[in-house]
Design a protein around this motif. Structure first.
Motif, mmCIF file in Angstrom:
data_model
loop_
_atom_site.group_PDB
_atom_site.id
_atom_site.type_symbol
_atom_site.label_atom_id
_atom_site.label_comp_id
_atom_site.label_asym_id
_atom_site.label_seq_id
_atom_site.Cartn_x
_atom_site.Cartn_y
_atom_site.Cartn_z
ATOM 1 N N HIS A 22 1.066 -1.086 -0.434
ATOM 2 C CA HIS A 22 0.290 0.102 -0.072
ATOM 3 C C HIS A 22 0.632 1.576 0.059
ATOM 4 O O HIS A 22 0.358 2.552 -0.913
ATOM 5 N N LEU A 23 2.393 1.286 0.587
ATOM 6 C CA LEU A 23 2.976 1.681 0.879
ATOM 7 C C LEU A 23 4.266 2.430 -0.401
ATOM 8 O O LEU A 23 3.285 3.822 -1.272
ATOM 9 N N GLN A 48 3.801 -3.945 -7.297
ATOM 10 C CA GLN A 48 3.744 -5.537 -7.291
ATOM 11 C C GLN A 48 4.753 -6.901 -6.642
ATOM 12 O O GLN A 48 4.388 -7.825 -6.767
ATOM 13 N N GLU A 49 5.899 -6.047 -6.453
ATOM 14 C CA GLU A 49 6.960 -6.857 -6.037
ATOM 15 C C GLU A 49 6.384 -6.894 -4.393
ATOM 16 O O GLU A 49 6.773 -8.921 -3.838
ATOM 17 N N GLU A 50 6.020 -6.434 -3.578
ATOM 18 C CA GLU A 50 5.419 -6.573 -2.089
ATOM 19 C C GLU A 50 4.216 -7.378 -2.159
ATOM 20 O O GLU A 50 3.941 -8.176 -1.112
ATOM 21 N N LEU A 73 -5.034 -2.701 8.615
ATOM 22 C CA LEU A 73 -3.828 -1.848 8.376
ATOM 23 C C LEU A 73 -4.125 -0.318 7.826
ATOM 24 O O LEU A 73 -4.392 0.631 7.806
ATOM 25 N N ASP A 74 -2.127 0.113 9.011
ATOM 26 C CA ASP A 74 -2.705 1.459 8.860
ATOM 27 C C ASP A 74 -3.067 2.365 7.450
ATOM 28 O O ASP A 74 -1.996 1.365 6.539
ATOM 29 N N ALA A 75 -3.357 3.719 7.000
ATOM 30 C CA ALA A 75 -3.237 3.842 6.059
ATOM 31 C C ALA A 75 -1.534 4.202 5.525
ATOM 32 O O ALA A 75 -1.204 4.946 6.573
#
Ligand code: FEO
Length: 171
Positions: A22-23, A48-50, A73-75
């Motif tokens: 997300h980051l 994509q890798e994450e 999850l945190d934003a």
């Protein structure tokens, strides 16, 4: 077979990998919004890798007869002061991930959980590569400073990054 504690620790990391995705997705969108399409591409590939990392934990937890526990999850931040600071934030985050992987490995060693130790080997190698890539880009951005032409040059370079599909990635 996984211990209850190891299952919980792997699930925690699975959620951290999703936060990482997300980051970088947020960074990709922001880079795109300020016209840095190459950086947007670089961060989209990072996203994509994450997701590949996330799925590796997902598959491993299930292969051991356990199930994943998705948590809140945190934003991630959604605005960034500069391209340099985006990459500094990326390196800082990856150093945190490296510490998480090291702690998981230490737990696996302590529990004599050889299968999980082997599973984590891939991530140990991956983290070295991730940090190295980030440091290289940060070094270039520091040299460039505020030079607009230099930023465009590096944006072109970042635009050349290509995603290696999961099937072709190291398993
Ligand atoms: Fe999943 Fe960038 O470490």
């Amino acid at each position: 077979m996984l211990s209850k504690e190891m299952t919980a620790a792997l699930n925690k990391q699975l959620n951290t990998e999703l936060y990482s995705a997300h980051l970088y997705l947020s960074m990709s969108s922001y880079a795109s919004s300020i016209g840095l399409k190459g950086a947007a591409n670089w961060f989209m590939i990072q996203y994509q890798e994450e997701m590949v990392h996330f799925m590796k934990f997902y598959t491993y937890i299930n292969s051991q007869g356990e199930h994943v526990a998705l948590g809140p999850l945190d934003a991630p931040p959604n605005e960034f002061p500069s391209l340099l600071e985006m990459f500094e934030e990326t390196l800082k985050h990856e150093m945190f991930i490296t510490r998480c992987i090291n702690e998981l490995t230490e737990r696996a060693v302590k529990e004599k959980d050889h299968a999980t130790q082997i599973f984590l080997q891939w991530f140990i190698t991956e983290q070295v590569e991730e940090e190295e890539n980030d440091r290289e880009i940060i070094g270039k951005l520091k040299l460039i400073g505020d030079n607009g032409y230099g930023i465009l040059m590096i944006d072109n370079e970042l635009g050349a990054r290509v995603f290696t599909p999961p099937a072709a990635a190291a398993a």
